[in-house]
Scaffold this active site. Structure first.
Site, short mmCIF file in Angstrom:
data_model
loop_
_atom_site.label_atom_id
_atom_site.label_comp_id
_atom_site.label_asym_id
_atom_site.label_seq_id
_atom_site.Cartn_x
_atom_site.Cartn_y
_atom_site.Cartn_z
N ASN A 100 53.10 -24.90 -19.26
CA ASN A 100 52.64 -25.07 -17.89
C ASN A 100 53.55 -24.38 -16.87
O ASN A 100 53.09 -23.90 -15.84
CB ASN A 100 52.58 -26.59 -17.60
CG ASN A 100 52.60 -26.89 -16.13
OD1 ASN A 100 51.60 -26.76 -15.44
ND2 ASN A 100 53.77 -27.28 -15.60
N ASP A 156 64.70 -23.76 -19.54
CA ASP A 156 64.45 -22.67 -18.61
C ASP A 156 63.82 -21.56 -19.43
O ASP A 156 64.49 -20.94 -20.27
CB ASP A 156 65.77 -22.20 -17.98
CG ASP A 156 65.56 -21.06 -17.00
OD1 ASP A 156 64.44 -20.50 -16.93
OD2 ASP A 156 66.52 -20.71 -16.29
N VAL A 196 45.18 -25.87 -6.74
CA VAL A 196 45.78 -27.20 -6.80
C VAL A 196 46.86 -27.37 -5.72
O VAL A 196 47.74 -26.51 -5.58
CB VAL A 196 46.41 -27.42 -8.21
CG1 VAL A 196 47.00 -28.82 -8.31
CG2 VAL A 196 45.37 -27.20 -9.30
N SER A 215 59.80 -31.38 -20.18
CA SER A 215 60.97 -30.56 -19.87
C SER A 215 61.11 -30.31 -18.38
O SER A 215 60.12 -30.29 -17.63
CB SER A 215 60.90 -29.24 -20.63
OG SER A 215 60.03 -28.35 -19.99
N TYR A 229 52.42 -11.84 -9.71
CA TYR A 229 51.90 -13.05 -10.34
C TYR A 229 50.64 -12.74 -11.16
O TYR A 229 50.54 -13.11 -12.33
CB TYR A 229 51.58 -14.06 -9.24
CG TYR A 229 51.01 -15.38 -9.70
CD1 TYR A 229 51.78 -16.26 -10.46
CD2 TYR A 229 49.71 -15.76 -9.36
CE1 TYR A 229 51.27 -17.49 -10.87
CE2 TYR A 229 49.20 -16.97 -9.75
CZ TYR A 229 49.97 -17.84 -10.52
OH TYR A 229 49.46 -19.05 -10.92
N LYS A 285 50.02 -13.12 -15.25
CA LYS A 285 49.03 -14.03 -15.84
C LYS A 285 48.01 -13.24 -16.68
O LYS A 285 47.52 -13.75 -17.69
CB LYS A 285 48.32 -14.83 -14.74
CG LYS A 285 49.22 -15.87 -14.05
CD LYS A 285 49.63 -16.99 -14.99
CE LYS A 285 50.31 -18.13 -14.23
NZ LYS A 285 50.76 -19.23 -15.11
P1 NDP Z 1 54.80 -25.94 -9.06
O1 NDP Z 1 55.50 -24.83 -8.33
O2 NDP Z 1 54.49 -27.19 -8.33
O3 NDP Z 1 55.61 -26.30 -10.40
C1 NDP Z 1 56.05 -25.28 -11.24
C2 NDP Z 1 56.80 -25.89 -12.41
O4 NDP Z 1 57.26 -24.83 -13.26
C3 NDP Z 1 58.07 -26.66 -11.96
O5 NDP Z 1 58.29 -27.75 -12.80
C4 NDP Z 1 59.16 -25.61 -12.14
O6 NDP Z 1 60.47 -26.14 -12.32
C5 NDP Z 1 58.67 -24.96 -13.43
N1 NDP Z 1 59.35 -23.69 -13.65
C6 NDP Z 1 59.40 -22.61 -12.84
N2 NDP Z 1 60.17 -21.65 -13.38
C7 NDP Z 1 60.61 -22.13 -14.57
C8 NDP Z 1 61.43 -21.62 -15.59
N3 NDP Z 1 62.02 -20.42 -15.51
N4 NDP Z 1 61.65 -22.40 -16.68
C9 NDP Z 1 61.11 -23.64 -16.79
N5 NDP Z 1 60.35 -24.18 -15.83
C10 NDP Z 1 60.09 -23.44 -14.74
O7 NDP Z 1 53.47 -25.26 -9.60
P2 NDP Z 1 52.13 -25.86 -10.25
O8 NDP Z 1 52.34 -27.22 -10.78
O9 NDP Z 1 51.02 -25.61 -9.30
O10 NDP Z 1 51.96 -24.79 -11.42
C11 NDP Z 1 51.82 -25.13 -12.79
C12 NDP Z 1 51.10 -23.99 -13.49
O11 NDP Z 1 49.80 -23.84 -12.94
C13 NDP Z 1 51.79 -22.63 -13.30
O12 NDP Z 1 51.76 -21.91 -14.51
C14 NDP Z 1 50.92 -21.95 -12.25
O13 NDP Z 1 50.97 -20.55 -12.33
C15 NDP Z 1 49.55 -22.48 -12.62
N6 NDP Z 1 48.55 -22.39 -11.55
C16 NDP Z 1 48.67 -23.13 -10.39
C17 NDP Z 1 47.70 -23.04 -9.42
C18 NDP Z 1 47.77 -23.83 -8.15
O14 NDP Z 1 46.85 -23.69 -7.32
N7 NDP Z 1 48.78 -24.65 -7.93
C19 NDP Z 1 46.51 -22.17 -9.58
C20 NDP Z 1 46.49 -21.43 -10.82
C21 NDP Z 1 47.47 -21.57 -11.77
P3 NDP Z 1 61.50 -26.25 -11.07
O15 NDP Z 1 61.15 -27.54 -10.36
O16 NDP Z 1 62.84 -26.26 -11.70
O17 NDP Z 1 61.27 -25.05 -10.20
#
Ligand code: NDP
Length: 247
Positions: free
Chosen positions: A87, A59, A189, A33, A156, A160
């Site tokens: 995720n 969303d 990450v 998605s 945040y 969580k």
């Molecule tokens: P990114 O910011 O790179 O990606 C976040 C993703 O979530 C994007 O695809 C974004 O879509 C999507 N998203 C945000 N808001 C919504 C919404 N309302 N509905 C649907 N999709 C949404 O972050 P990460 O890949 O790093 O994060 C992935 C997960 O890992 C998250 O839950 C984050 O909290 C968790 N995490 C990450 C860490 C890190 O160091 N990166 C550490 C600990 C946890 P769009 O492109 O449209 O914004």
């Protein structure tokens, strides 16, 4: 064994890496998605080259969008889903607990806590069709009440912590139906979120932080989660908070 997966937030970062890695096995079906399908260029390119990847708009901040995504997924995989990967998440600029605005608390809560709960509610009927019944949520170590960090992550972190509580309860409430839930911290990450967070730290805190935590690529994180958690989710499933390395 071939499985059908749903991944929220699969257009970039960790979600995109999950989508790539799971679709490498052509017998798997991946429903990936994106909040905005029109701009999800990388994901659309991948799906064009891999017929086992289907794209759905989602969303999690909108209950209607979650319902519509579940309906669309049922059309795409009428036999049901084996694994739901929650995720999608947001981490916006933070302040101290007393500084943060109500709006910021609520925005994090809706996406990071309520979003995964909405997904489980809406997709449960698809998971009910299969015996796997596995749900994985990507949480964060900052949602651990026992963890003391040298910076504030108020909106945040609170959201969580709420997600961790919700999944602990789901594990308790749905085990008798054959469900397995896991909440996993993906490590630090270098996705857009991780890079933005590291960039926001002052140089001393950043140095201190990075000396204790390795900065993983999204692919490294997903490969570790797949091997250490996802591959044995039934066995690992408990009311524990897991890390990407399986600890
Ligand atoms: P990114 O910011 O790179 O990606 C976040 C993703 O979530 C994007 O695809 C974004 O879509 C999507 N998203 C945000 N808001 C919504 C919404 N309302 N509905 C649907 N999709 C949404 O972050 P990460 O890949 O790093 O994060 C992935 C997960 O890992 C998250 O839950 C984050 O909290 C968790 N995490 C990450 C860490 C890190 O160091 N990166 C550490 C600990 C946890 P769009 O492109 O449209 O914004």
């Amino acid at each position: 064994m071939s499985k059908a997966y749903f991944i929220s937030g699969a257009n970039r970062g960790i979600g995109f890496s999950f989508m790539k890695s799971l679709s490498a096995d052509a017998t798997n079906t991946i429903v990936a998605s994106a909040r905005n399908v029109e701009t999800a260029t990388k994901l659309k390119e991948w799906a064009n080259a891999h017929s086992n990847v289907k794209i759905v708009q989602l969303d999690v901040a909108s209950a209607e969008s979650v319902e519509a995504a579940a309906k669309k997924t049922l059309e795409l995989v009428p036999e049901g889903l084996d694994v739901l990967i929650s995720n999608a998440g947001i981490a916006k600029a933070s302040g101290t607990i007393l500084e943060l605005s109500d709006d910021s608390y609520l925005e994090h809560y809706v996406v990071n806590t309520l979003g995964p709960i909405r997904l489980v509610k809406a997709f449960k009927s698809l998971l009910d069709n299969k015996s796997s019944k596995e749900v994985l949520a990507i949480t964060s170590i900052v949602g651990s009440v026992g963890m003391v960090l040298p910076f504030s992550t108020s909106g945040y972190g609170l959201s969580k912590a709420g997600l961790n509580y919700a999944f602990r309860q789901l594990q308790q409430e749905l085990t008798s139906e054959g469900y397995s839930f896991a909440i996993v911290h993906p490590g630090l990450v270098g996705s857009d979120m991780g890079n933005e967070f590291v960039g926001s730290l002052d140089s001393e805190t950043r140095e201190q932080f990075l000396s204790t935590l390795p900065l993983l690529t999204p692919d490294e994180s997903v490969s570790a989660i797949t091997k250490n958690v996802l591959a044995e989710l039934k066995a690992k499933s408990s009311r524990k908070f897991l890390s990407y390395d399986g600890s």
